[in-house]
Structure formats: structure tokens, C-alpha cells
Design a protein around this motif. Structure first.
Motif, PDB file in Angstrom:
ATOM      1  N   VAL A   1      -2.246  -4.663  -1.470  1.00 61.84           N
ATOM      2  CA  VAL A   1      -3.445  -4.232  -2.403  1.00 61.84           C
ATOM      3  C   VAL A   1      -3.741  -4.505  -3.616  1.00 61.84           C
ATOM      4  CG1 VAL A   1      -3.754  -2.411  -0.532  1.00 61.84           C
ATOM      5  CG2 VAL A   1      -2.803  -1.756  -2.577  1.00 61.84           C
TER       6      VAL A   1
ATOM      7  N   ARG B   1      -5.478  13.557 -20.063  1.00 61.16           N
ATOM      8  CA  ARG B   1      -4.637  12.603 -19.624  1.00 61.16           C
ATOM      9  C   ARG B   1      -4.791  11.197 -20.518  1.00 61.16           C
ATOM     10  NH1 ARG B   1      -2.634   9.801 -13.689  1.00 61.16           N
ATOM     11  NH2 ARG B   1      -0.970   8.840 -14.981  1.00 61.16           N
TER      12      ARG B   1
ATOM     13  N   TYR C   1      -9.506 -10.906 -11.163  1.00 57.15           N
ATOM     14  CA  TYR C   1      -9.628  -9.529 -11.191  1.00 57.15           C
ATOM     15  C   TYR C   1      -9.446  -9.330 -12.918  1.00 57.15           C
ATOM     16  CZ  TYR C   1     -10.953  -8.219  -6.638  1.00 57.15           C
ATOM     17  OH  TYR C   1     -11.659  -8.293  -5.311  1.00 57.15           O
TER      18      TYR C   1
ATOM     19  N   SER D   1     -15.429  -1.733  -5.556  1.00 54.66           N
ATOM     20  CA  SER D   1     -14.050  -1.097  -5.489  1.00 54.66           C
ATOM     21  C   SER D   1     -14.118   0.518  -5.267  1.00 54.66           C
ATOM     22  CB  SER D   1     -13.504  -1.223  -6.876  1.00 54.66           C
ATOM     23  OG  SER D   1     -14.296  -0.102  -8.031  1.00 54.66           O
ATOM     24  N   PHE D   2     -13.126   1.117  -5.245  1.00 50.46           N
ATOM     25  CA  PHE D   2     -13.057   2.467  -4.767  1.00 50.46           C
ATOM     26  C   PHE D   2     -12.474   3.096  -5.937  1.00 50.46           C
ATOM     27  CE2 PHE D   2     -11.114   6.343  -3.008  1.00 50.46           C
ATOM     28  CZ  PHE D   2     -12.508   6.913  -2.637  1.00 50.46           C
ATOM     29  N   TYR D   3     -12.842   4.626  -6.219  1.00 52.19           N
ATOM     30  CA  TYR D   3     -12.276   5.131  -7.274  1.00 52.19           C
ATOM     31  C   TYR D   3     -12.628   6.757  -7.135  1.00 52.19           C
ATOM     32  CZ  TYR D   3     -10.462   6.804 -11.966  1.00 52.19           C
ATOM     33  OH  TYR D   3      -9.699   7.310 -12.939  1.00 52.19           O
TER      34      TYR D   3
ATOM     35  N   ILE E   1       0.056   6.116 -11.468  1.00 55.82           N
ATOM     36  CA  ILE E   1      -1.244   5.831 -12.202  1.00 55.82           C
ATOM     37  C   ILE E   1      -2.432   6.371 -11.574  1.00 55.82           C
ATOM     38  CG2 ILE E   1      -0.399   3.755 -13.337  1.00 55.82           C
ATOM     39  CD1 ILE E   1      -1.787   2.048 -10.931  1.00 55.82           C
ATOM     40  N   SER E   2      -3.656   6.448 -12.397  1.00 55.73           N
ATOM     41  CA  SER E   2      -4.727   6.836 -11.817  1.00 55.73           C
ATOM     42  C   SER E   2      -5.355   5.620 -11.208  1.00 55.73           C
ATOM     43  CB  SER E   2      -5.720   7.388 -12.730  1.00 55.73           C
ATOM     44  OG  SER E   2      -6.747   7.617 -12.197  1.00 55.73           O
ATOM     45  N   ALA E   3      -5.537   5.397  -9.910  1.00 56.83           N
ATOM     46  CA  ALA E   3      -5.822   3.874  -9.457  1.00 56.83           C
ATOM     47  C   ALA E   3      -7.256   3.487  -8.763  1.00 56.83           C
ATOM     48  CB  ALA E   3      -4.815   3.599  -8.220  1.00 56.83           C
ATOM     49  N   GLU E   4      -7.710   2.733  -9.280  1.00 55.11           N
ATOM     50  CA  GLU E   4      -8.980   2.240  -8.500  1.00 55.11           C
ATOM     51  C   GLU E   4      -8.670   1.193  -7.839  1.00 55.11           C
ATOM     52  OE1 GLU E   4     -11.861   0.875 -11.322  1.00 55.11           O
ATOM     53  OE2 GLU E   4     -12.999   0.018  -9.867  1.00 55.11           O
ATOM     54  N   ILE E   5      -8.879   1.165  -6.597  1.00 50.81           N
ATOM     55  CA  ILE E   5      -8.592   0.089  -5.323  1.00 50.81           C
ATOM     56  C   ILE E   5      -9.685  -1.156  -5.407  1.00 50.81           C
ATOM     57  CG2 ILE E   5      -8.204  -0.233  -3.003  1.00 50.81           C
ATOM     58  CD1 ILE E   5      -6.662   2.126  -4.270  1.00 50.81           C
ATOM     59  N   LEU E   6      -9.114  -2.273  -5.755  1.00 51.36           N
ATOM     60  CA  LEU E   6     -10.016  -3.316  -6.045  1.00 51.36           C
ATOM     61  C   LEU E   6     -10.304  -4.192  -4.756  1.00 51.36           C
ATOM     62  CD1 LEU E   6      -8.863  -4.588  -9.317  1.00 51.36           C
ATOM     63  CD2 LEU E   6     -10.868  -3.138  -8.854  1.00 51.36           C
ATOM     64  N   GLU E   7      -8.858  -4.375  -3.971  1.00 53.81           N
ATOM     65  CA  GLU E   7      -9.001  -5.147  -2.669  1.00 53.81           C
ATOM     66  C   GLU E   7      -7.864  -4.985  -1.852  1.00 53.81           C
ATOM     67  OE1 GLU E   7     -10.564  -6.723  -0.427  1.00 53.81           O
ATOM     68  OE2 GLU E   7     -11.664  -8.110  -1.835  1.00 53.81           O
ATOM     69  N   THR E   8      -8.094  -5.058  -0.584  1.00 54.44           N
ATOM     70  CA  THR E   8      -6.956  -5.110   0.424  1.00 54.44           C
ATOM     71  C   THR E   8      -6.889  -6.481   0.859  1.00 54.44           C
ATOM     72  OG1 THR E   8      -8.510  -4.466   2.144  1.00 54.44           O
ATOM     73  CG2 THR E   8      -7.204  -2.637   1.198  1.00 54.44           C
TER      74      THR E   8
ATOM     75  N   PHE F   1     -11.332   3.176   0.539  1.00 51.42           N
ATOM     76  CA  PHE F   1     -11.981   1.789  -0.006  1.00 51.42           C
ATOM     77  C   PHE F   1     -12.378   1.102   1.091  1.00 51.42           C
ATOM     78  CE2 PHE F   1     -10.603  -2.726  -0.210  1.00 51.42           C
ATOM     79  CZ  PHE F   1     -11.685  -3.251  -1.105  1.00 51.42           C
TER      80      PHE F   1
ATOM     81  N   LEU G   1       1.910   2.478  -3.504  1.00 52.23           N
ATOM     82  CA  LEU G   1       1.314   2.965  -4.342  1.00 52.23           C
ATOM     83  C   LEU G   1       1.284   4.543  -4.860  1.00 52.23           C
ATOM     84  CD1 LEU G   1      -2.523   2.224  -3.506  1.00 52.23           C
ATOM     85  CD2 LEU G   1      -1.160   1.437  -5.633  1.00 52.23           C
TER      86      LEU G   1
ATOM     87  N   ARG H   1      -6.366   2.915 -13.874  1.00 52.41           N
ATOM     88  CA  ARG H   1      -7.605   3.774 -14.715  1.00 52.41           C
ATOM     89  C   ARG H   1      -6.991   4.762 -15.795  1.00 52.41           C
ATOM     90  NH1 ARG H   1     -12.920   3.090 -12.466  1.00 52.41           N
ATOM     91  NH2 ARG H   1     -13.360   4.710 -13.768  1.00 52.41           N
TER      92      ARG H   1
ATOM     93  N   GLU I   1      -3.610  15.556 -11.630  1.00 52.97           N
ATOM     94  CA  GLU I   1      -4.348  14.711 -11.125  1.00 52.97           C
ATOM     95  C   GLU I   1      -4.494  14.448  -9.621  1.00 52.97           C
ATOM     96  OE1 GLU I   1      -5.060  11.088 -13.382  1.00 52.97           O
ATOM     97  OE2 GLU I   1      -6.466  10.425 -11.800  1.00 52.97           O
TER      98      GLU I   1
ATOM     99  N   LYS J   1     -14.348  -4.883   6.985  1.00 55.42           N
ATOM    100  CA  LYS J   1     -12.736  -4.270   7.202  1.00 55.42           C
ATOM    101  C   LYS J   1     -12.770  -3.614   8.510  1.00 55.42           C
ATOM    102  CE  LYS J   1     -11.546  -5.346   2.820  1.00 55.42           C
ATOM    103  NZ  LYS J   1     -10.471  -6.251   2.587  1.00 55.42           N
TER     104      LYS J   1
ATOM    105  N   ARG K   1     -16.122  -0.344   1.721  1.00 62.89           N
ATOM    106  CA  ARG K   1     -16.608  -1.742   1.940  1.00 62.89           C
ATOM    107  C   ARG K   1     -17.344  -1.871   3.085  1.00 62.89           C
ATOM    108  NH1 ARG K   1     -13.653  -5.984  -0.702  1.00 62.89           N
ATOM    109  NH2 ARG K   1     -13.789  -5.652  -2.859  1.00 62.89           N
TER     110      ARG K   1
ATOM    111  N   GLU L   1       0.419  -3.327   3.701  1.00 62.72           N
ATOM    112  CA  GLU L   1      -0.343  -4.523   3.142  1.00 62.72           C
ATOM    113  C   GLU L   1      -0.381  -4.562   1.849  1.00 62.72           C
ATOM    114  OE1 GLU L   1      -4.826  -5.383   3.704  1.00 62.72           O
ATOM    115  OE2 GLU L   1      -4.749  -3.316   4.372  1.00 62.72           O
TER     116      GLU L   1
ATOM    117  N   GLU M   1      -6.693   6.594  -0.603  1.00 59.04           N
ATOM    118  CA  GLU M   1      -7.654   5.863  -1.272  1.00 59.04           C
ATOM    119  C   GLU M   1      -7.966   4.357  -0.666  1.00 59.04           C
ATOM    120  OE1 GLU M   1      -5.081   7.292  -4.426  1.00 59.04           O
ATOM    121  OE2 GLU M   1      -6.827   7.486  -5.859  1.00 59.04           O
ATOM    122  N   VAL M   2      -6.640   3.935  -0.388  1.00 56.71           N
ATOM    123  CA  VAL M   2      -6.822   2.545   0.393  1.00 56.71           C
ATOM    124  C   VAL M   2      -7.912   2.695   1.485  1.00 56.71           C
ATOM    125  CG1 VAL M   2      -5.748   0.666   1.595  1.00 56.71           C
ATOM    126  CG2 VAL M   2      -4.899   1.735  -0.645  1.00 56.71           C
TER     127      VAL M   2
ATOM    128  N   SER N   1       0.742  -1.241   0.101  1.00 50.67           N
ATOM    129  CA  SER N   1      -0.067  -0.097  -0.043  1.00 50.67           C
ATOM    130  C   SER N   1       1.015   1.387  -0.072  1.00 50.67           C
ATOM    131  CB  SER N   1      -1.005   0.064   1.172  1.00 50.67           C
ATOM    132  OG  SER N   1      -0.157  -0.203   2.393  1.00 50.67           O
TER     133      SER N   1
END
Lengths: 328, 475
Positions: free
Chosen positions: A102, B161, A133, B143-145, A84-91, B96, A79, A107, B188, B76, B100, A100, B92-93, A76
Motif C-alpha cells: 500500500v 503531536r 504521488y 485517499s483515506f484519512y 505515523i499518522s497515515a493517509e492511505i493513498l493507494e492499494t 480506503f 503499517l 501526515r 492517536e 476495489k 474508493r 499487499e 484504514e486500508v 499492509s
């Protein structure tokens, strides 16, 4: 040009023999070739013993560039090192010294810094999550550390990256490169008849005759395969050599290449004394990449290095193409 | 109260570790369970009612309960983020994980209310308004964005971008494109951070309710764990706040498991306690310590809102719970075992002086000194608790002259019923395991005049200790 060498390999481990072997160049090349072919890549790394401090102090821009849509597993705290423009999918709850692990989806295109798990079970779980994923190919950034080769069976195929930074002596580098290449290309054994296969447990560093001694009657009865569970070390080798002629008709089988922690000389001695080595879980050596430029200034001659490695591979009986990283 | 070593020694950790908890909140509660003392009877009764309702649900509505447990598992841990929400912008984490958590609330709340248990102090409620903040598009994806909807500028930068990324795909990463890309990425990130800061400020209004939900989930998880444990091991909800102190056929799962491995069975312990001193006497190796620890475990469980391992249990609200035993002195670095024991005893006396109904357990008190003075010390302790008359003191000893001071006297039967000849023929030098066959581990109420049994020599002979020694014993 790497793309053709990698057909049929779904999970690929790129393993550097040392820093500055050109592993990152290779990774980037492979990533962009996969992406150009329209394949969604997943990217992770195996734990980096010994590189940890570098990672923490590293202020250099991360060098792995991925396209939009790639799935990345990283620590984590790394990151924010990327862009990158990041979408968090899972921890995942799997801890590393850098936070941890992630799982994120890119994106946008951009640079990423990857740090991975050091526990094999975690590494496998992460690989599987990357596929879950949506990754179509998974790349693992691997490194050879003093402790282990990393489990090559995480991947279906391996690229071994060697370079002038490994040792000032070109002969040594070429020789060791061929040795590692040989380990990564050991064949998985075909299912043998159980009565001809015997299993022993090696205590690794502490292997003693107590553990291997009971093999004597089995070797006398003509065991065709000797499966050694655990690490096969120089100590194990000394013990086995003591069986002398009894080993002559026996194939030595390790669990996988990462368990073979022998010096090349011990390996070769055992190889001569027996029917040679095999592994329970084999992997495929896709190619060997070489980088004649040393981070420490003692560059090799580009042509000489490639040829030396090629001839050492031939001598070791390894059939794998050698590619100069600067030509990929 | 008990420290970690003691909680392990009495088997409490064994019990809590065998509870399967689903959430980090439940795990924290189980590690440091709340000991309900004195005036917390209403709270303890409320916890007991929750556990009872859940026990019924566990027994009769298996699939619904399993469904609820599956929903608890992915919850969580957002406590650290909640702690720091007021002080900084979350990553962001972290956002997220809050998302959740909120999504999980949407699932847990209806599942719990459809069970219709009306658990007290446990209220899991969906928080759609908070979720709308994090997920303004209402996609409810797992997910989170950081959404473009939160900032038109962010959307603009991202589109730009994308254009550059397309150009890079065609032309490669030229210096010019690389510079534009880097600049856009930095812009960004900056806007992304600003949006997150705004989001976190808005989330602060929901912090209390998030915490309340997290707390409820933890309490639900632990109560469910208690209920499942009770169901699977046949434990009962004790009657608390009673005048009486009666525990019938208590078991200690930790010792029962250890004995089970050796093919032996735990002999249940029954005790009735009176204020002042209750004395347990009995042979060496007869199980006095185990009786004391079994009492300690079940009293602890009862006061922490667990079911107890007994056929029947009535006990008052305990003002405190203390155990002085060998395990304790091991932890007292520096002092000799006797010095450590006396120091700890002094601490217990001072702490319990003003308490209402504490339970004080003394296991082989003063064993480390000579029998003459040792017996006098134990008698003094028995007198003290009789005079104070505020505590339930249980004293296990094999010293003489203590039992006659006791309000109640229990004795481990030990080898009483085994005569020397049967012992000799049965033992055949079989050691402690063989001896166990002849031991009667039962605890029986006896007259205060009954002195501790004289079994030491019998045991020595039964164990086959060399005759050179046993022949010289002149009792």
C-alpha cells in the motif's frame, strides 16, 4: 555530509551486505538530510528473502524515522508496526507475504516499518508510483541476499553498507566489500557497432556448453563485446574460460550488476582472460559505508577497517569514498 | 454437472478465459457461472435480454461502452471487509477501499444510466450517505484519512503531536521529546481505532446496499464480457425454453484455434436432438469426440446465459448436463478406466432419473471392454434412455447394432468418399496431418440401419503402418 555525495541521484538504493551493517543508520541519515533540504522523500524496500521470518517475529520498534509529508510504500500488515499518522493513498494489489503493498502519506513524523515487493516489475512500478504521488527523491532499502543483489538499476545510485557483522575475518569483509563495490560501479557500455557485438543467453546455474558453444565462430571473427543475457554464474565462467585466448579482446557485458552471481575468484579469472566486464544498465556507486561494530561481538578496529576497505577498493580499481557510519 | 477438468476439456474455460473482465466481482462470477436449470427460464431470459442490449451497445456506442469499462477497472474488492464488518473494526486500508468503491459508484451509476439500457437486475446506485460517513468533509479525495471532524479529541492529539514534531525538528529526537512523541502517537492510534469502530458500526446500515451494488457491478461486468465476446466472435443468443432441440453449424473455439494453428479449419457441427437416444457413429479420428464436446460447450454456454457459437440454436431448458468421456475417467483415481466409467455412468443414471430434460453425452461409452460385450452395453444404454424418455442422450460409438435403436442417427462421413488408390497416392506416408485432408469431418443424418463405416484398415494403410502387420489383417 552524505548529502553532497548524493547530488544528481534521484533514486537511491541503500544496500546492506549483511544485517547490522548500519544500513538503517545510513537510511535515517540520508532521509533527514534530504528532508532538511526540503525534499519530499519516497521510501520503499525490495523484497527481503531470508529476512521474512525476522520481520514477522520482530517485536522491536521499527527504526526508520520519517518526516511529515513523506510517501511510503510498504506491506499492509507492517503499517500498524509504525506510528505515523497515515493517509492511505493507494492499494496496489501487489502481494507480499506480509500483505499487499500500500502507498501511504505520512501526515505526521514517525517511525515506519517497510516491506516491499520482490518482483522487479513491481518494484519499478512502486518507485514510479512514489514519484507520481509527489516524492522528489526515492530511497530504496535494499539487501544483498544469496539469491540476488536486487536490481540496482531501480536506482540511479547505490550506497553499499558493509560491517563487521559480515565476517569475523576483517580481510575477507574488506575483500568482499570491494568486490560488491566493483560490481555496483561497473560502467554501462557505450553503444557499440552492432557487427562487433554478439549476444548469448546464459542458462544461469544450468549453463551448458550447448548454449555458449555457438559463440566460437563469432569470437574468432573478433567480437569486441559479448553480451550475456541472464545470470552469469560460476558455470558460465567455466564455459567461457574454455575459449581461452579467443576471449582476449572481448569485453564481457552483463545486463546489470545483479546478474553477476559469480564468486569473486571466477570474476577475477574472467576479468584477466578478457577485456573485463561492463553492464548494459550501469548505476553509480555513491559511497561505501562501514560499521566496525559487530552484532556478534567481534568488533573491528575503526581506523583499520576503513583503511582496509579503502585499500581493497583501490586495488579493485573502484573510486568511491568510504564513510564510517558512526561519523555520518 | 461439470467439474473443472471437464470445463477445460469441452473448451468452456477457453471461452471464459478469453472474456476480458474488469472487476474482481465479474471474475468470480465467470469462474463459477450460474447454470440456469428447469424453472429458472425467466431468469435466463432476463440475462439474455441484458446480454442482447449490451451487444447492441458494444456495436453501436463504442466510446460510451469503453468509458464505462474504464470506470469499472479501478473497482476495489470489498467483499472480505463486508464479510467482517459485523465482527470487527476495519483497518484504514479497508476503509480506503470502501471509500474508493463508493467514489467509483458515483461515477459508474450516471455512466450506466446514461446508456439507458435498463438492464434487468443490475442496479448500480451512488451511495452519498455512506460516503458522507467516510468523508465527512465532503472533499471526495481519492485517499483515506480518519478525519478530525469525526473526533475533536483526535484533532487535539494531532495538533499537539505537530507541536512536538516541530520541536524535534529543531532540537533533534531527545529522550524527553521522544517519550512525548511516543505517548501522543499511542493516544492517536487509540482514538483513531475508536473512531473507526464507530464508523464501522454506522457503515453496517449500508452493508446490504454495498453488497447489492457489488453484485450488480459483477453481473454488469460479466454480461458486458459475454456481449463483447459474442460481438467479437459472431456468437448468437440461443432460443431457450423451446420444444425443439436444434443446433446449426456449431463451432468450438478451442478446437478451432488448435486446428487453425495447423492451418486447418473447424468443420461446423449441426445436430437435432430428440428425447431418448441419438447416436453418432463414424470412423476413428473422424471427430465424433469433437462433435460431442462442441455440443457440450454450446449447451453449457446457452444454459449459463452466454451467446453460443452457432448459426442457429433452439433448445429446451435443460435439467442438467452430463458428459462421460475419456477426460472423465482420468479423474477417477484408483479404479480401472472401465470401472471408473461404469461408476460415473451409474451416478449419472441415478441423478438424471427424476430430472426434466437433462442432456447426457456419452463419448465412446464402454470402449474399454471387449467389442462383443461393449456393443451390448451401449445398446442397453440406448434402450434405457429410450425407455426413460426424459433425457436427451447422445451416444457416440463405433460399435455395431446401436444405431438401429436410435431416435436419430448421425454419421461422421470420414473416409467414405476417398477410395484406396487416391488415398495411397495422396498420403505418401504423410501421417495424420496428411490423412486429415481426406477426412470428411461433416456430420450427416443417416438411416438407423446404416452401420458404422469400416475405415480402420483404410486408415492403417493410409498411415503407412508397416505391411508386416497390415498384410496379416484378415477382415
Amino acid at each position: 555530509m552524505l548529502y553532497e555525495l548524493l547530488s544528481g541521484i534521484k533514486t537511491l538504493s541503500v544496500i546492506g551486505m549483511c544485517k547490522n551493517a548500519g544500513k538503517t543508520t545510513v537510511l535515517n541519515r540520508v532521509i533527514s538530510e534530504f528532508e532538511r533540504a526540503g525534499e519530499r522523500i519516497g521510501l520503499t524496500s525490495i523484497g527481503r528473502d531470508g529476512e521474512r521470518s525476522d520481520l514477522v517475529t520482530n517485536t522491536k520498534k521499527p527504526e526508520i524515522f520519517i518526516a511529515e509529508g513523506a510517501i511510503v510504500a510498504t506491506a499492509s500488515s507492517l503499517l500498524k508496526e509504525g506510528d505515523i499518522s497515515a493517509e492511505i493513498l493507494e492499494t496496489t494489489g501487489m502481494p507480499t507475504p506480509m500483505g499487499e503493498i500500500v502507498i501511504v502519506k505520512a501526515r505526521s513524523a514517525g517511525f515506519v516499518q517497510i516491506g516491499g515487493a520482490s518482483i522487479t516489475e513491481h518494484q519499478k512500478r512502486i518507485r514510479d508510483l512514489l514519484y507520481e504521488y509527489g516524492a522528489e527523491r526515492v530511497l530504496i532499502d535494499g539487501a544483498i541476499s544469496r539469491k540476488s543483489l536486487g536490481d540496482p538499476t531501480l536506482a540511479d545510485g547505490v550506497i553499499l553498507s558493509s560491517g563487521a557483522s559480515y565476517d569475523p575475518d576483517i580481510s575477507k569483509t574488506a575483500y568482499d566489500t570491494a568486490y560488491f563495490a566493483k560490481l555496483f560501479s561497473l560502467k554501462g557500455t557505450a553503444a557499440p557497432s552492432p557487427e562487433k557485438r554478439y549476444t548469448a543467453v546464459s542458462g544461469g546455474e544450468s549453463a551448458s556448453s550447448d548454449e555458449l558453444l555457438p559463440l566460437l565462430p563469432q569470437l574468432k571473427n573478433g567480437a569486441e563485446e559479448l553480451v550475456i543475457r541472464g545470470a552469469v554464474t560460476d558455470n558460465t565462467s567455466k564455459e567461457l574460460i574454455n575459449y581461452g585466448k579467443l576471449l582476449k579482446n572481448t569485453l564481457l557485458v552483463a545486463e546489470d550488476a545483479s546478474r553477476l552471481l559469480l564468486k569473486p575468484a571466477s570474476f577475477e579469472r574472467l576479468e584477466r582472460a578478457s577485456q573485463g566486464f561492463a553492464v548494459l544498465r550501469g548505476t553509480r556507486l555513491a559511497c561505501v559505508t562501514v560499521n566496525p561494530f559487530s552484532a556478534y561481538g567481534l568488533h573491528y578496529d575503526k581506523r583499520e577497517f576503513k583503511e582496509r576497505v579503502e585499500s581493497e577498493l583501490e586495488r579493485a580499481g573502484v573510486c568511491a569514498p568510504v564513510v564510517d557510519v558512526n561519523d555520518v | 454437472m461439470f467439474d473443472n477438468d471437464q470445463l477445460s476439456a469441452i473448451g468452456f474455460r477457453f471461452v471464459t478465459e478469453s472474456i476480458e473482465l474488469m472487476t474482481p466481482y465479474g471474475e468470480s462470477l465467470a469462474r463459477r457461472p450460474h447454470f440456469y436449470t428447469g424453472d429458472e427460464l425467466p431468469e435466463l431470459l432476463s440475462e439474455q435480454r441484458n446480454v442482447k442490449k449490451l451487444m447492441e451497445a458494444v456495436a453501436s456506442r463504442v466510446s460510451e461502452v469503453n468509458g464505462l469499462m474504464r470506470l469499472l477497472m479501478p473497482v476495489k474488492d470489498i467483499r472480505r471487509s463486508m464479510d467482517e464488518l459485523a465482527a470487527r473494526t476495519l483497518s484504514e486500508v479497508e476503509l480506503f477501499e470502501i471509500k474508493r468503491f463508493l467514489l467509483q459508484l458515483e461515477l459508474i451509476a450516471p455512466a450506466l444510466s446514461s446508456l439507458g439500457l435498463e438492464l434487468e437486475g443490475i442496479n448500480v446506485a451512488a451511495m452519498p450517505r455512506a460516503l458522507d460517513l467516510i468523508d465527512p468533509e465532503g472533499m471526495r479525495s481519492p485517499s483515506f484519512y480518519v478525519s478530525d471532524k469525526l473526533s475533536p479529541l483526535l484533532g487535539e492529539i494531532r495538533r499537539e503531536r505537530k507541536t512536538v514534531d516541530e520541536q524535534i525538528k529543531k532540537a533533534g529526537l531527545t529522550d524527553e521529546l521522544s517519550a512525548r512523541r511516543t505517548l501522543l502517537a499511542a493516544r492517536e492510534e487509540e482514538e483513531n481505532a475508536r473512531v473507526r469502530t464507530e464508523l464501522c458500526i454506522k457503515l453496517r446500515d449500508h452493508r446490504a446496499e454495498l453488497m447489492r451494488n457489488a453484485d450488480s457491478i459483477g453481473r454488469l461486468d460479466l454480461a458486458l464480457g459475454k456481449a463483447r465476446l459474442a460481438e467479437s466472435m459472431g456468437a448468437v443468443i440461443p432460443e431457450v425454453g423451446c420444444e425443439e432441440f436444434v443446433l446449426k453449424d456449431m463451432v468450438n473455439p478451442r478446437f478451432a484455434a488448435a486446428l487453425g494453428e495447423k492451418g486447418r479449419e473447424f468443420v461446423p457441427v449441426s445436430l437435432e436432438l430428440k428425447k431418448g437416444s441419438v447416436v453418432i457413429t463414424g470412423a476413428n479420428m473422424g471427430g465424433k469426440s469433437i462433435a460431442i464436446k462442441t455440443l457440450a460447450l454450446n449447451a453449457m454456454l446457452a444454459m449459463c446465459g452466454f451467446a453460443v457459437f452457432a448459426k442457429e440454436a433452439k433448445l429446451p431448458m435443460l435439467g442438467g448436463l452430463y458428459l462421460l468421456s475419456e477426460d472423465r475417467e482420468d479423474a477417477m483415481g484408483g479404479l480401472s478406466s472401465f470401472g471408473g466409467e461404469m461408476k460415473a455412468f451409474d451416478g449419472i443414471l441415478r441423478e438424471t432419473e427424476k430430472q426434466r430434460d437433462p442432456l447426457v453425452l456419452l463419448d465412446e461409452f464402454a470402449r474399454g471392454t471387449n467389442p462383443h460385450e461393449g456393443a451390448a452395453l451401449v445398446r442397453a444404454a440406448a434402450r434405457l434412455f429410450n425407455e426413460r424418455n426424459n433425457a436427451y442422450a447422445v451416444i457416440a460409438t463405433h460399435f455395431d447394432g446401436v444405431a438401429k435403436l436410435a431416435r436419430l442417427h448421425y454419421q461422421v462421413a470420414g473416409l467414405r468418399s476417398a477410395d484406396a488408390e487416391t488415398l495411397d497416392s495422396g498420403m505418401k506416408g504423410g501421417g495424420t496431418e496428411a490423412l486429415a485432408k481426406f477426412m470428411d469431418y461433416g456430420l450427416y443424418p443417416v438411416s438407423p440401419d446404416e452401420e458404422p463405416p469400416r475405415d480402420a484398415v483404410k486408415i492403417i494403410k493410409a498411415l503407412g503402418v508397416t505391411e508386416e502387420f497390415s498384410a496379416l489383417i484378415d477382415v
